[in-house]
Design an enzyme around this catalytic site. Structure first.
Site, PDB file in Angstrom:
ATOM      1  N   CYS A   8       0.868  -1.184   0.000  1.00 32.57           N
ATOM      2  CA  CYS A   8       0.000   0.000   0.000  1.00 32.57           C
ATOM      3  C   CYS A   8       0.903   1.231   0.000  1.00 32.57           C
ATOM      4  O   CYS A   8       2.076   1.131  -0.397  1.00 32.57           O
ATOM      5  CB  CYS A   8      -0.976  -0.020   1.179  1.00 32.57           C
TER       6      CYS A   8
ATOM      7  N   ASP B 165      -8.085   3.791   1.189  1.00 34.56           N
ATOM      8  CA  ASP B 165      -7.181   4.184   2.266  1.00 34.56           C
ATOM      9  C   ASP B 165      -7.990   4.605   3.502  1.00 34.56           C
ATOM     10  O   ASP B 165      -8.728   5.585   3.445  1.00 34.56           O
ATOM     11  CB  ASP B 165      -6.334   5.362   1.756  1.00 34.56           C
TER      12      ASP B 165
ATOM     13  N   ARG C 282      -3.328  -0.684   5.421  1.00 34.78           N
ATOM     14  CA  ARG C 282      -3.907  -1.727   4.561  1.00 34.78           C
ATOM     15  C   ARG C 282      -2.992  -2.924   4.354  1.00 34.78           C
ATOM     16  O   ARG C 282      -3.421  -4.077   4.536  1.00 34.78           O
ATOM     17  CB  ARG C 282      -4.304  -1.132   3.198  1.00 34.78           C
TER      18      ARG C 282
HETATM   19  P1  4NP Z   1      -1.787   2.802   4.210  1.00 33.81           P
HETATM   20  O1  4NP Z   1      -2.400   4.173   4.794  1.00 33.81           O
HETATM   21  O2  4NP Z   1      -1.248   3.146   2.824  1.00 33.81           O
HETATM   22  O3  4NP Z   1      -2.981   1.904   4.134  1.00 33.81           O
HETATM   23  O4  4NP Z   1      -0.727   2.350   5.170  1.00 33.81           O
HETATM   24  C1  4NP Z   1      -1.664   5.358   4.835  1.00 33.81           C
HETATM   25  C2  4NP Z   1      -0.780   5.566   5.879  1.00 33.81           C
HETATM   26  C3  4NP Z   1      -0.052   6.739   5.929  1.00 33.81           C
HETATM   27  C4  4NP Z   1      -0.192   7.678   4.929  1.00 33.81           C
HETATM   28  C5  4NP Z   1      -1.059   7.462   3.888  1.00 33.81           C
HETATM   29  C6  4NP Z   1      -1.798   6.292   3.843  1.00 33.81           C
HETATM   30  N1  4NP Z   1       0.557   8.866   4.993  1.00 33.81           N
HETATM   31  O5  4NP Z   1       0.368   9.743   4.110  1.00 33.81           O
HETATM   32  O6  4NP Z   1       1.406   9.041   5.901  1.00 33.81           O
END
Ligand code: 4NP
Length: 155
Positions: free
Chosen positions: A3, A127, A9
């Site tokens: 992800c 997300d 995710r």
């Molecule tokens: P992930 O969610 O891609 O599902 O781990 C996110 C976690 C952090 C960030 C964006 C999405 N971020 O911009 O820091």
């Protein structure tokens, strides 16, 4: 499992696949990574971890950045959304590596008819970061269905 941040995710997807694979006696090396390096070295997002733990999954996770060498380690590179797909596919060095990249949800038995080149929106795990717990629970349910289909596929 890939992800963006590798804290919500993809660690959830890795937790589900690791636990379900062990449950059916499948020997699979499971890992996850993010296309961004913002959270490298950190543990999982607390809400993601709470939701997968409450659902009965046990998993230890430290965030990693996706690198091309991961194509050497894994047979499947399963992404959550369109930007993950583009960022990972861009790092593939051969057609064979590019062919390892797929949307995790393309293995959901209810979504096998979806054409990823035309209707990728239907294959996205959204997300949940910064949103309510219900978003993390929806993500977990999507991942569970897809992982069940994935395990059937590789069996
Ligand atoms: P992930 O969610 O891609 O599902 O781990 C996110 C976690 C952090 C960030 C964006 C999405 N971020 O911009 O820091």
């Amino acid at each position: 499992m890939v992800c963006l941040g590798n804290i919500c995710r993809s660690p959830t997807a890795a937790a589900v696949l690791d636990n379900k694979a062990k449950h059916v006696g499948a020997s699979i090396e499971v890992g996850s990574a993010g296309t961004a390096d913002y959270h490298v070295g950190e543990g999982p997002n607390p809400m993601a971890q709470l939701v997968w733990t409450r659902a009965g999954y046990t998993y230890t996770h430290i965030a990693r950045h996706f690198t091309a060498s991961m194509f050497d380690t894994y047979d499947y590179i399963l992404v959550m959304d369109r930007s993950n797909y583009a960022n990972v596919a861009r790092l593939a060095r051969t057609d064979a590596e590019r062919a390892k990249v797929a949307y995790l949800r393309s293995f959901d038995p209810a979504l096998t008819h979806v054409n990823p080149d035309k209707d990728a929106d239907q294959l996205v795990v959204p997300d949940p970061w910064g949103g309510p717990q219900s978003g993390f629970e929806e993500v977990l349910a999507m991942i569970e269905s897809a992982v069940d289909g994935m395990l059937e596929h590789i069996a």
